[in-house]
Structures are given as structure tokens and as C-alpha cells.
Design a protein around this motif. Structure first.
Motif, PDB file in Angstrom:
ATOM      1  N   THR A  44       0.839  -1.202   0.000  1.00 20.29           N
ATOM      2  CA  THR A  44       0.000   0.000   0.000  1.00 20.29           C
ATOM      3  C   THR A  44       0.870   1.247   0.000  1.00 20.29           C
ATOM      4  N   MET A  45       1.923   1.222   0.798  1.00 17.18           N
ATOM      5  CA  MET A  45       2.845   2.349   0.883  1.00 17.18           C
ATOM      6  C   MET A  45       3.462   2.656  -0.473  1.00 17.18           C
ATOM      7  N   TYR A  46       3.930   1.612  -1.170  1.00 16.20           N
ATOM      8  CA  TYR A  46       4.571   1.821  -2.470  1.00 16.20           C
ATOM      9  C   TYR A  46       3.564   2.259  -3.528  1.00 16.20           C
ATOM     10  N   LEU A  47       2.368   1.686  -3.505  1.00 15.02           N
ATOM     11  CA  LEU A  47       1.366   2.043  -4.514  1.00 15.02           C
ATOM     12  C   LEU A  47       0.937   3.501  -4.381  1.00 15.02           C
ATOM     13  N   VAL A  48       0.700   3.956  -3.154  1.00 19.07           N
ATOM     14  CA  VAL A  48       0.341   5.362  -2.941  1.00 19.07           C
ATOM     15  C   VAL A  48       1.503   6.261  -3.348  1.00 19.07           C
ATOM     16  N   PRO A  77       1.182  -5.365 -10.321  1.00 17.43           N
ATOM     17  CA  PRO A  77       1.572  -6.750 -10.629  1.00 17.43           C
ATOM     18  C   PRO A  77       3.016  -7.061 -10.267  1.00 17.43           C
ATOM     19  N   VAL A  78       3.873  -6.054 -10.322  1.00 20.16           N
ATOM     20  CA  VAL A  78       5.280  -6.262  -9.939  1.00 20.16           C
ATOM     21  C   VAL A  78       5.382  -6.582  -8.454  1.00 20.16           C
ATOM     22  N   LEU A  79       4.623  -5.848  -7.635  1.00 15.83           N
ATOM     23  CA  LEU A  79       4.629  -6.070  -6.184  1.00 15.83           C
ATOM     24  C   LEU A  79       3.739  -7.236  -5.768  1.00 15.83           C
ATOM     25  N   LYS A  80       2.920  -7.730  -6.714  1.00 13.55           N
ATOM     26  CA  LYS A  80       1.919  -8.752  -6.410  1.00 13.55           C
ATOM     27  C   LYS A  80       0.982  -8.255  -5.315  1.00 13.55           C
ATOM     28  N   ALA A  81       0.568  -6.994  -5.480  1.00 11.44           N
ATOM     29  CA  ALA A  81      -0.296  -6.351  -4.491  1.00 11.44           C
ATOM     30  C   ALA A  81      -1.686  -6.971  -4.518  1.00 11.44           C
ATOM     31  N   LYS A  82      -2.330  -6.951  -3.363  1.00  7.51           N
ATOM     32  CA  LYS A  82      -3.691  -7.479  -3.248  1.00  7.51           C
ATOM     33  C   LYS A  82      -4.687  -6.489  -3.856  1.00  7.51           C
ATOM     34  N   ALA A  83      -5.843  -7.003  -4.239  1.00  5.58           N
ATOM     35  CA  ALA A  83      -6.844  -6.180  -4.921  1.00  5.58           C
ATOM     36  C   ALA A  83      -7.285  -5.001  -4.063  1.00  5.58           C
ATOM     37  N   HIS A  84      -7.472  -5.230  -2.758  1.00  5.98           N
ATOM     38  CA  HIS A  84      -7.945  -4.134  -1.916  1.00  5.98           C
ATOM     39  C   HIS A  84      -6.871  -3.054  -1.747  1.00  5.98           C
ATOM     40  N   GLU A  85      -5.593  -3.430  -1.834  1.00 10.68           N
ATOM     41  CA  GLU A  85      -4.524  -2.438  -1.738  1.00 10.68           C
ATOM     42  C   GLU A  85      -4.509  -1.547  -2.976  1.00 10.68           C
ATOM     43  N   VAL A  86      -4.725  -2.162  -4.144  1.00 11.94           N
ATOM     44  CA  VAL A  86      -4.819  -1.387  -5.382  1.00 11.94           C
ATOM     45  C   VAL A  86      -6.014  -0.442  -5.319  1.00 11.94           C
ATOM     46  N   ALA A  87      -7.127  -0.931  -4.797  1.00 13.43           N
ATOM     47  CA  ALA A  87      -8.343  -0.120  -4.706  1.00 13.43           C
ATOM     48  C   ALA A  87      -8.144   1.078  -3.790  1.00 13.43           C
ATOM     49  N   ILE A  88      -7.506   0.867  -2.644  1.00 11.37           N
ATOM     50  CA  ILE A  88      -7.294   1.952  -1.686  1.00 11.37           C
ATOM     51  C   ILE A  88      -6.352   3.000  -2.264  1.00 11.37           C
ATOM     52  N   ALA A  89      -5.247   2.557  -2.889  1.00 13.18           N
ATOM     53  CA  ALA A  89      -4.301   3.501  -3.487  1.00 13.18           C
ATOM     54  C   ALA A  89      -4.968   4.290  -4.612  1.00 13.18           C
TER      55      ALA A  89
END
Length: 227
Positions: free
Chosen positions: A13-17, A34-46
Motif C-alpha cells: 500500500t505504501m509503495y502504490l500510494v 503486478p510487480v509487487l503482487k499487491a492485493k486487490a484491496h490495496e490497489v483499490a485503496i491507493a
């Protein structure tokens, strides 16, 4: 990164924001996720954080630009360097004038190219590995960027295709709306309560630093905005 760690945000979340507020909003988030393999909710929040700040910028930036007597060139640079998404830069610059729109769009597209080195950095030095595995350098290319460059080159070299490009642009708006809907469907009340407003706070802090720094540099003449 320092602000995110101070706020005790989850790593992804920190990196995406961070990439969303520093480079190109939703496009940068889409490349880094996709590089970080972030979760869907983390992408949504960012994404929600960045889009909320974009909406504020559409109202605030033109008013501040007029208050500071920015020329259209100066405002175009400021909007391009401090507003996240290209569409929001276009919206704010369009309100200010045709020259501001031209300058803002050009500079913003150049800024968006930073997605490439930052994504490669995340892939090489940040993306996690499975337990017991050695870190491997994997260069994951965000393919929409080469696609963007190819499309720009084609329309430039073959102006006759410009009308078709306009049709695709309109289609892309609806596809973006659909994408945002699908991203939002992964954001639940439980996840919002779990993380709280910390991602929004990080985004606001970064955005204020970025916008004030560039505004000051342009106002003081440290950035050459003469065309």
C-alpha cells in the motif's frame, strides 16, 4: 517510503500510494501492482486516494494559478508536475487556456515515462520472493507503456489515422470507468476499517509537498517555463 513507514502502512500500500502520487496516478499504480503482487484491496485503496486528490486538484489548481498570476506556460508546467493523472492535468489545464493545455499535456507525458525505471526498481529490489528462495532480478515490462509509445508514433507518422485514434480514446474512457468499478468491487468496509485513513494521509502529505515545492520553484523562476 519514510512517511509510509512512520504511518505503519502495509508495504505494498505504501509503495502504490507513493508511485501514484509521484508519477502518474492510476497508470503508475497499474504498472506497479503486478510487480509487487499487491492485493486487490490495496490497489483499490491507493487508486481511491489518488483519484480523490485529482478531483480536488481540478478545483484548486486553476484558482491558485490565477491568484498567483501564473502565465499559461507556468500553469501548464505546474499542473503537469504536481497533478497525478494525465486526464486531470488535461482537465485543469483546459480551464486555464489552450497554451496551458498544450504545455501541461506534453510535460505530463514526459513525466509518465518515469513509470519505466521505477517499475524496474520495484521489480529488482522490492518485490518479494517465496520463503527459502533467493532473490531473482526479474524485469517486468509494463506493456501498456510501449503500446502507448507505438500508438503515438503511428498517429504522428500517419495523421490519416487520427480520427480512429479519437474513437479509441472515447472507448478507453468507458473501459477506464469499468476498470475502476471492478477495482472498487474489491474494497470492503472491513478492509477500510483495517487500514483506516492512513493511506489517504500519506497521499495528502506527498501531494502537498509535491505541489507546494513545484509551485514555489515556478513562482520564483527556478523552472524555465519559457517556450
Amino acid at each position: 517510503m519514510l512517511i509510509g513507514k512512520k504511518l505503519k502502512l502495509p508495504r505494498d500500500t505504501m509503495y502504490l500510494v507513493s508511485v501514484g502520487t509521484s508519477i502518474c496516478g492510476g497508470s503508475a499504480i497499474a504498472a506497479a501492482a503486478p510487480v509487487l503482487k499487491a492485493k486487490a484491496h490495496e490497489v483499490a485503496i491507493a487508486s481511491a486516494t489518488v483519484f480523490a486528490l485529482n478531483a480536488v486538484a481540478l478545483l484548486v489548481f486553476p484558482a491558485v494559478g490565477h491568484a498567483l498570476n501564473f502565465s499559461q506556460e507556468q500553469f501548464g508546467y505546474w499542473a503537469a508536475l504536481a497533478i497525478h493523472d494525465t486526464s486531470s492535468v488535461v482537465g485543469a489545464s483546459f480551464q486555464y487556456g489552450p497554451t496551458a493545455l498544450e504545455v501541461g499535456t506534453t510535460v505530463k507525458l514526459a513525466r509518465a515515462l518515469w513509470i519505466v525505471p521505477v517499475t524496474l526498481f520495484l521489480s529488482c529490489f522490492v518485490a518479494g520472493t517465496a520463503e527459502g528462495e533467493k532473490r531473482k532480478i526479474q524485469l517486468k515490462v509494463p506493456w501498456f507503456i510501449p503500446g502507448f509509445l507505438i500508438a503515438s508514433a503511428i498517429v504522428t507518422l500517419l495523421p490519416v489515422l487520427a480520427p480512429a485514434g479519437g474513437v479509441l480514446k472515447e472507448i478507453s474512457k468507458y473501459l477506464m470507468i469499468t476498470t475502476l468499478f471492478l477495482i472498487g468491487s474489491n474494497l470492503s468496509r472491513e478492509k477500510l476499517k483495517e487500514i483506516g485513513l492512513k493511506p489517504v494521509l500519506q497521499g495528502v502529505i506527498l501531494w502537498v509537498i509535491l505541489s507546494v515545492a513545484w509551485c514555489s520553484a515556478i513562482y520564483l523562476g527556478w523552472v524555465n517555463c519559457v517556450q
